[in-house]
Scaffold this active site. Structure first.
Site, PDB file in Angstrom:
ATOM      1  N   GLY A 247       0.776  -1.232   0.000  1.00 22.31           N
ATOM      2  CA  GLY A 247       0.000   0.000   0.000  1.00 22.31           C
ATOM      3  C   GLY A 247       0.804   1.277   0.000  1.00 22.31           C
ATOM      4  N   PRO A 290       5.044  -4.779  -1.601  1.00 21.97           N
ATOM      5  CG  PRO A 290       7.199  -4.117  -2.220  1.00 21.97           C
ATOM      6  CD  PRO A 290       6.456  -5.030  -1.272  1.00 21.97           C
ATOM      7  N   GLY A 291       3.607  -3.366  -4.536  1.00 20.24           N
ATOM      8  CA  GLY A 291       3.209  -3.645  -5.913  1.00 20.24           C
ATOM      9  C   GLY A 291       3.262  -2.365  -6.717  1.00 20.24           C
ATOM     10  NE  ARG A 292      -0.992   2.325  -5.575  1.00 22.22           N
ATOM     11  CZ  ARG A 292      -2.217   2.350  -6.079  1.00 22.22           C
ATOM     12  NH1 ARG A 292      -2.454   3.001  -7.192  1.00 22.22           N
ATOM     13  NH2 ARG A 292      -3.209   1.738  -5.461  1.00 22.22           N
ATOM     14  NE  ARG A 329      -5.396   3.247 -10.162  1.00 23.32           N
ATOM     15  CZ  ARG A 329      -4.986   4.448  -9.791  1.00 23.32           C
ATOM     16  NH1 ARG A 329      -4.512   5.317 -10.690  1.00 23.32           N
ATOM     17  NH2 ARG A 329      -5.065   4.825  -8.524  1.00 23.32           N
ATOM     18  CE1 TYR A 333     -10.650   1.812  -7.072  1.00 20.83           C
ATOM     19  CE2 TYR A 333      -8.659   1.894  -8.403  1.00 20.83           C
ATOM     20  CZ  TYR A 333      -9.579   1.163  -7.668  1.00 20.83           C
ATOM     21  OH  TYR A 333      -9.429  -0.187  -7.531  1.00 20.83           O
ATOM     22  CB  CYS A 360     -20.111   3.850 -26.749  1.00 16.90           C
ATOM     23  SG  CYS A 360     -21.650   4.637 -27.223  1.00 16.90           S
ATOM     24  CD  GLU A 361     -20.453   3.476 -20.648  1.00 15.13           C
ATOM     25  OE1 GLU A 361     -20.910   4.336 -19.865  1.00 15.13           O
ATOM     26  OE2 GLU A 361     -21.058   2.425 -20.931  1.00 15.13           O
ATOM     27  CE1 TYR A 389      -3.461  -3.105  -8.666  1.00 12.02           C
ATOM     28  CE2 TYR A 389      -2.271  -1.102  -8.083  1.00 12.02           C
ATOM     29  CZ  TYR A 389      -2.663  -2.398  -7.781  1.00 12.02           C
ATOM     30  OH  TYR A 389      -2.254  -2.976  -6.612  1.00 12.02           O
TER      31      TYR A 389
END
Length: 432
Positions: A247, A290-292, A329, A333, A360-361, A389
């Site tokens: 995180g 850790p990732g991000r 994202r 978010y 188409c959004e 991500y």
């Protein structure tokens, strides 16, 4: 605009890994995920050194959900780190890459029986168990295959990490883990140690994502070490590993002030040392995930500008040939990024524009009201810090093929994942 790793502006053109973004677009097309391999490897080494995996036998586990391909598994293995997976697909990717299965930690709040059995057959190192159903199912399948399976219990510590509601996973009201209320954690411990085909090696917790402050981690360390001591006092059982999750926040936009890798690691280690001394207990092996922060700043996404629409006295839109299919994202978010016109990074003439995707959004807006050089159809837009991500959450909405992924280092580029074709998109469909 903040540049990371090998990113440089040369002759007003963005370069990454010693390769011009224009050259990358000409060779691979757009949309295109570009990963700075040297920066990823440097982050791996910084984490390994700062968390003292050699001196103290601690572990750094890369959180694969951030970005996982066969080539990424190879990098993580070469840098001596462990890997966490959260699905059968991620596990299978690691397996096919040749990643050592004993260095795998399998997460997830609802592992299917098929996924559990596959993992046991692959001889993975550890399951991170999320609930009583999984305890029983893993034990049942371990008996079936005549194996003793190592497990950690995921604990929900109830620590507020001051992050976005959708990515806050450590509070009491969470789909993840065993709560510490009503002795649920202790009940889970007793159930695991009562099964002959399970070996309880540790506890795991994770308090959220994109966290800038060190204080929540210090609270987490103290709470979890006290829990380990109470388990020992209640059951006589010694917990050998404490996994504190990940995180750790990264820079996305002006105003973000993440701590350095070394700051997070040193503070956690010092707090664990001092707390263990205060509690008069041996310190368990410490683990972080850790990732991000391993890959986020190492990635950029390149797009081609298509249509440009100016609504007088309202807004100017520039549309790209990607959007929520390659970066969902912002829609999920309200995530924000920095960007640049990669083929003309700086220009005297600036304008405020919103970058819209091609889906188409009406909500497919990648960037809102950003200041950029006056742009033209055919320009290359670079969006920074998309290494985490982006690819892993990509999708085929509107039947749009997924983008390619390339890595760059020392002036060379190579494909990590080829671009999907329309044939790929319909390859699983059947016409009666």
């Amino acid at each position: 605009m903040k540049l990371f790793g090998s990113m440089k502006v040369i002759d007003n053109t963005l370069h990454i890994g010693g390769v011009s973004s224009v050259e990358l677009v000409e060779k691979y097309g757009t949309p295109l995920y570009v990963m700075d391999e040297a920066l990823i490897r440097d982050n791996c080494r910084r984490y390994a050194e700062a968390f003292k995996i050699k001196e103290n036998n601690n572990k750094v586990i890369y959180a694969g959900k951030a970005f996982l391909t066969l080539a990424m598994c190879k990098i993580i293995n070469e840098e001596g780190l462990n890997l966490d997976v959260v699905s059968g697909g991620e596990l299978y990717t690691a397996y096919k890459s040749g990643f050592p299965m004993e260095n795998i930690y399998f997460h997830g709040n609802n592992k299917t029986p098929e996924e559990i059995e596959m993992a046991i057959n692959f001889n993975i190192g550890n399951f991170v168990v999320d609930n009583f159903y999984e305890i029983d199912k893993i034990n049942e399948l371990a008996i079936k295959h005549n194996k003793v399976q190592k497990v950690l219990l995921r604990i929900t510590p109830g620590i507020e990490a001051h992050t976005h509601e959708y990515i806050k996973t450590g509070s009491i009201d969470s789909k993840f883990g065993f709560t510490m209320l009503n002795n649920k954690t202790l009940s889970a411990v007793k159930r695991v140690i009562g099964y002959s085909n399970l070996e309880l090696v540790g506890l795991h917790c994770h308090i959220g994502s994109q966290i800038f402050s060190i204080e929540p981690y210090l609270d987490e360390v103290e709470l979890m070490l006290n829990l380990i001591k109470s388990i020992k006092e209640e059951t006589g059982y010694t917990i050998k590993e404490l996994n504190l999750g990940g995180g750790f926040g990264i820079y996305y936009k002006e105003g973000d002030e993440p701590k350095k890798i070394e700051d997070f690691c040193s503070c956690i280690l010092e707090k664990a040392k001092q707390t263990s001394l205060n509690l008069k207990m041996d310190m368990p092996t410490l683990i972080i995930e850790p990732g991000r922060s391993m890959v986020g700043n190492a990635g950029i996404t390149l797009y081609t500008i298509g249509s440009i629409k100016n609504i007088p006295n309202v807004k100017k839109y520039a549309s790209i040939n990607g959007g929520m299919t390659d970066n969902i994202r912002p829609a999920l978010y309200q995530a924000e990024y920095e960007c640049a016109i990669a083929n003309r990074v700086d220009s005297y003439w600036k304008e405020v524009v919103s970058i819209s995707g091609k889906c188409c959004e009406s909500g497919d807006i990648l960037l809102k009201d950003v200041e950029l050089p006056e742009m033209y159809s055919g320009d290359i837009l670079a969006v920074f810090s998309t290494g985490a991500y982006g690819y892993s959450m990509s999708n085929n909405y509107n039947k749009i093929p997924r983008a390619a992924v390339v890595s760059v280092m020392d002036g060379k580029s190579k494909v990590m994942c080829r671009r999907e074709t329309y044939e790929d998109v319909i390859s699983r469909e059947i016409l009666d």
